[in-house]
Design an enzyme around this catalytic site. Structure first.
Site, PDB file in Angstrom:
ATOM      1  N   GLY A 183     -15.736  32.279 -17.871  1.00  0.00           N
ATOM      2  CA  GLY A 183     -15.487  33.713 -17.902  1.00  0.00           C
ATOM      3  C   GLY A 183     -14.032  34.049 -18.135  1.00  0.00           C
ATOM      4  O   GLY A 183     -13.250  33.212 -18.600  1.00  0.00           O
ATOM      5  N   GLY A 240      -8.919  33.122 -27.263  1.00  0.00           N
ATOM      6  CA  GLY A 240      -9.277  31.717 -27.454  1.00  0.00           C
ATOM      7  C   GLY A 240     -10.771  31.506 -27.367  1.00  0.00           C
ATOM      8  O   GLY A 240     -11.370  30.791 -28.187  1.00  0.00           O
ATOM      9  N   HIS A 241     -11.394  32.120 -26.364  1.00  0.00           N
ATOM     10  CA  HIS A 241     -12.853  32.029 -26.254  1.00  0.00           C
ATOM     11  C   HIS A 241     -13.539  32.724 -27.431  1.00  0.00           C
ATOM     12  O   HIS A 241     -14.544  32.227 -27.960  1.00  0.00           O
ATOM     13  CB  HIS A 241     -13.323  32.691 -24.950  1.00  0.00           C
ATOM     14  CG  HIS A 241     -12.819  32.043 -23.708  1.00  0.00           C
ATOM     15  ND1 HIS A 241     -11.881  32.633 -22.894  1.00  0.00           N
ATOM     16  CD2 HIS A 241     -13.119  30.851 -23.133  1.00  0.00           C
ATOM     17  CE1 HIS A 241     -11.635  31.848 -21.868  1.00  0.00           C
ATOM     18  NE2 HIS A 241     -12.359  30.755 -21.986  1.00  0.00           N
TER      19      HIS A 241
END
Length: 335
Positions: free
Chosen positions: A30, A35-36
């Site tokens: 989470g 970046g995610h």
């Protein structure tokens, strides 16, 4: 696959999710950032328009030590859902701890082995056992064809690849390059803990890595000049006799480069360490955990004659926040 993002909280809901083409999974804890989002966009590209992208959001208690930041780790599910949907995910699997570990802490776990005891594993005992255990469970639950992980966590990525190979998981594992801020700081969910002054100090991590990379590139350029000018040693001697000291020193450097890569790993480490030592004198200071130049196959230190791909990795604390970073380097390659 198209349509509104689906939020799934249980294994039963996940198993009822219809498969569509190639399924790609991105595992996260989470607090999603760019970046995610890059991982999700890459997964979308790899799965294709007819495929399916599943993002997992789970703060795994098994990989946090007794004095680590499990309780204060950011939990931002609403914004995570927005980031995942914008990046192209089809579903988010966000289970509770009881859903993932219904009988409490699992008695049977994956063991990371010797590689898991080095660097991050030495600093955080048991961390990689907990990480691999939850990754194995999530791979079983999501049943992907492809799993994508960021290269910023290079040791984690190497261990997941090792687990998938050693235990015959039917999944392809892909690494995605580290995403950085404009000033070079690697994106991390923990960056939000940094004060402005701490963030300034934290830039030393990436600056140190880049200094090591630049040292390697400079040596490769010298080696290329040496191959083009095999008489550099004789030229250096002649220049010295004429009093051309700077030109002579340059020629000697070119001549020395012709001997190959011997000692170059130590020079790369030294260049990076110099930046970190400077940061240790800043206010607030950087407190170094480790700086290592390792073989990505097993994360052991590379020797002075090493050739091939290596990983230059660093971990340090600034204030109460611990950060990691790394870059890949190629020894024996010309600029």
């Amino acid at each position: 696959m198209t349509g509104p993002l689906q939020l799934l909280n249980t294994a039963e809901e996940l198993h009822k999710l219809p498969r569509a083409g190639r399924r790609a999974v991105v595992m996260t804890m989470g607090a999603l950032h760019e970046g995610h989002a890059t991982l999700v966009r890459t997964a979308r590209e790899q799965a294709g328009p007819d495929g399916q992208v599943v993002v997992t959001v789970f703060v795994n208690p098994l990989q946090f030590g007794a004095n680590e930041d499990l309780d204060r780790y950011p939990r931002t599910l609403d914004s995570d859902l927005a980031v995942a949907e914008e990046a192209g995910a089809d579903a988010v699997f966000a289970p509770s701890v009881d859903e993932v570990y219904p009988g409490g802490d699992p008695q049977v776990r994956i063991t990371a082995g010797p590689m898991g005891e080095r660097l991050e594993g030495a600093t955080r005992p048991g961390h990689f056992d907990g990480m691999l255990t939850v990754v194995a469970k999530l791979l079983h639950l999501t049943r992907p064809d492809l799993a994508l992980f960021g290269q910023k966590d290079a040791q984690q990525l190497a261990l997941i690849r090792r687990m998938v190979t050693d235990l015959n998981f039917p999944v392809e594992v892909a690494g995605v390059p580290t995403v950085r801020e404009d000033d070079g700081l690697a994106l991390s969910s923990r960056n939000r803990y940094l004060s402005p002054a701490e963030r300034h100090t934290a830039l030393a991590l990436s600056h140190a890595l880049f200094a090591g990379r630049d040292r390697l590139a400079a040596q490769a350029a010298l080696r290329a000049r040496a191959e083009a000018s095999p008489a550099s040693d004789e030229r250096a001697t002649a220049l010295a006799r004429l009093g051309e000291i700077r030109a002579s020193a340059d020629a000697h450097a070119v001549s020395a480069a012709a001997t190959g890569a011997a000692g170059l790993p130590d020079a790369v480490r030294a260049a990076a360490r110099h930046v970190l030592e400077e940061a240790a004198r800043q206010e607030p200071p950087l407190v170094l955990d480790y700086l290592a130049l390792v073989d990505p196959q097993d994360f052991t230190d590379v020797g002075p004659d090493f050739t091939g791909q290596a990983v230059l990795a660093v971990a340090a604390k600034v204030g109460t926040t611990r950060l990691i970073d790394n870059i890949p380097l190629e020894f024996g390659a010309h600029a």
